[in-house]
Design a protein around this motif. Structure first.
Motif, PDB file in Angstrom:
ATOM      1  N   GLY A 189      -2.231   2.442  -1.590  1.00  0.00           N
ATOM      2  CA  GLY A 189      -0.962   2.937  -1.717  1.00  0.00           C
ATOM      3  C   GLY A 189      -0.320   3.856  -1.057  1.00  0.00           C
ATOM      4  O   GLY A 189       0.750   3.858  -0.465  1.00  0.00           O
ATOM      5  N   ALA A 227       0.824  -1.219  -7.957  1.00  0.00           N
ATOM      6  CA  ALA A 227       0.966  -2.326  -9.334  1.00  0.00           C
ATOM      7  C   ALA A 227      -0.596  -2.689  -9.499  1.00  0.00           C
ATOM      8  O   ALA A 227      -0.829  -2.862 -10.632  1.00  0.00           O
ATOM      9  CB  ALA A 227       1.689  -3.419  -8.803  1.00  0.00           C
ATOM     10  N   ALA A 228      -1.148  -3.034  -8.458  1.00  0.00           N
ATOM     11  CA  ALA A 228      -2.703  -3.396  -8.734  1.00  0.00           C
ATOM     12  C   ALA A 228      -3.609  -2.213  -9.257  1.00  0.00           C
ATOM     13  O   ALA A 228      -4.406  -2.547 -10.000  1.00  0.00           O
ATOM     14  CB  ALA A 228      -3.468  -3.620  -7.257  1.00  0.00           C
ATOM     15  N   ILE A 287       1.637  -6.629   2.349  1.00  0.00           N
ATOM     16  CA  ILE A 287       1.215  -5.925   1.256  1.00  0.00           C
ATOM     17  C   ILE A 287       1.845  -4.607   1.537  1.00  0.00           C
ATOM     18  O   ILE A 287       1.770  -3.924   2.278  1.00  0.00           O
ATOM     19  CB  ILE A 287      -0.335  -5.961   1.019  1.00  0.00           C
ATOM     20  CG1 ILE A 287      -0.902  -7.294   1.202  1.00  0.00           C
ATOM     21  CG2 ILE A 287      -0.751  -4.818  -0.037  1.00  0.00           C
ATOM     22  CD1 ILE A 287      -2.369  -7.166   0.946  1.00  0.00           C
ATOM     23  N   THR A 288       2.626  -4.185   0.504  1.00  0.00           N
ATOM     24  CA  THR A 288       3.196  -3.092   0.345  1.00  0.00           C
ATOM     25  C   THR A 288       2.590  -1.963  -0.217  1.00  0.00           C
ATOM     26  O   THR A 288       1.720  -2.184  -1.199  1.00  0.00           O
ATOM     27  CB  THR A 288       4.703  -2.934   0.207  1.00  0.00           C
ATOM     28  OG1 THR A 288       4.753  -3.441  -1.127  1.00  0.00           O
ATOM     29  CG2 THR A 288       5.514  -4.212   0.902  1.00  0.00           C
ATOM     30  N   SER A 289       3.025  -0.784  -0.268  1.00  0.00           N
ATOM     31  CA  SER A 289       2.337   0.362  -1.090  1.00  0.00           C
ATOM     32  C   SER A 289       2.793   0.131  -2.801  1.00  0.00           C
ATOM     33  O   SER A 289       2.000   0.366  -3.594  1.00  0.00           O
ATOM     34  CB  SER A 289       3.269   1.728  -0.662  1.00  0.00           C
ATOM     35  OG  SER A 289       4.378   1.776  -1.075  1.00  0.00           O
ATOM     36  N   GLU A 290       3.946  -0.644  -2.956  1.00  0.00           N
ATOM     37  CA  GLU A 290       4.251  -1.282  -4.326  1.00  0.00           C
ATOM     38  C   GLU A 290       3.382  -2.027  -4.826  1.00  0.00           C
ATOM     39  O   GLU A 290       2.932  -1.901  -6.161  1.00  0.00           O
ATOM     40  CB  GLU A 290       5.689  -1.588  -4.563  1.00  0.00           C
ATOM     41  CG  GLU A 290       6.741  -0.618  -4.322  1.00  0.00           C
ATOM     42  CD  GLU A 290       7.128  -0.331  -2.781  1.00  0.00           C
ATOM     43  OE1 GLU A 290       6.716  -0.983  -1.861  1.00  0.00           O
ATOM     44  OE2 GLU A 290       7.731   0.808  -2.490  1.00  0.00           O
ATOM     45  N   HIS A 291       2.816  -2.934  -3.898  1.00  0.00           N
ATOM     46  CA  HIS A 291       1.707  -3.984  -4.368  1.00  0.00           C
ATOM     47  C   HIS A 291       0.527  -3.098  -4.909  1.00  0.00           C
ATOM     48  O   HIS A 291      -0.152  -3.587  -5.743  1.00  0.00           O
ATOM     49  CB  HIS A 291       1.443  -4.644  -3.399  1.00  0.00           C
ATOM     50  CG  HIS A 291       2.629  -5.952  -3.039  1.00  0.00           C
ATOM     51  ND1 HIS A 291       3.144  -5.859  -1.870  1.00  0.00           N
ATOM     52  CD2 HIS A 291       3.350  -6.830  -3.671  1.00  0.00           C
ATOM     53  CE1 HIS A 291       3.930  -6.839  -1.750  1.00  0.00           C
ATOM     54  NE2 HIS A 291       4.320  -7.119  -2.921  1.00  0.00           N
ATOM     55  N   ALA A 292       0.082  -2.144  -3.941  1.00  0.00           N
ATOM     56  CA  ALA A 292      -1.166  -1.251  -4.271  1.00  0.00           C
ATOM     57  C   ALA A 292      -1.061  -0.236  -5.537  1.00  0.00           C
ATOM     58  O   ALA A 292      -2.007  -0.516  -6.291  1.00  0.00           O
ATOM     59  CB  ALA A 292      -1.542  -0.766  -3.080  1.00  0.00           C
TER      60      ALA A 292
END
Length: 93
Positions: free
Chosen positions: A64, A19-20, A12-17
């Motif tokens: 994130g 986006a969530a 899980i990356t900061s971009e995933h967080a």
């Protein structure tokens, strides 16, 4: 910061967080609208649904930021801890 490290290790990356977080904002509006149309409980119930889902966004943004800080740290040597995870009070003299 063990949670951040485990999230990072899980891919899980900061971009995933981030986006969530943005998705939860949209989901908040969607749940508010759906509750207004589908339930007979009125505006109060719809507001509660929208606020409940809307409160997820700050949590995802915070994760994130934590993940972004973790991602910017150089990799720690095997067997040592990352300086980012060290408690600054341990170094206080």
């Amino acid at each position: 910061m063990a949670i951040v490290r485990r999230l990072h290790e899980a891919g899980i990356t900061s971009e995933h967080a981030y986006a969530a977080a943005f998705a939860s904002i949209g989901l908040s509006l969607l749940s508010w609208t759906a509750s207004m149309k589908a339930e007979q409980a009125g505006v109060e119930r719809a507001d509660r649904w929208g606020i409940f889902v809307g409160e997820w966004a700050p949590t995802f943004f915070a994760l994130g930021l934590a993940l972004a800080g973790y991602e910017q740290q150089p990799p720690a040597a095997e067997g040592s801890r990352s300086a980012w995870l060290d408690d600054p009070r341990d170094n206080a003299g």
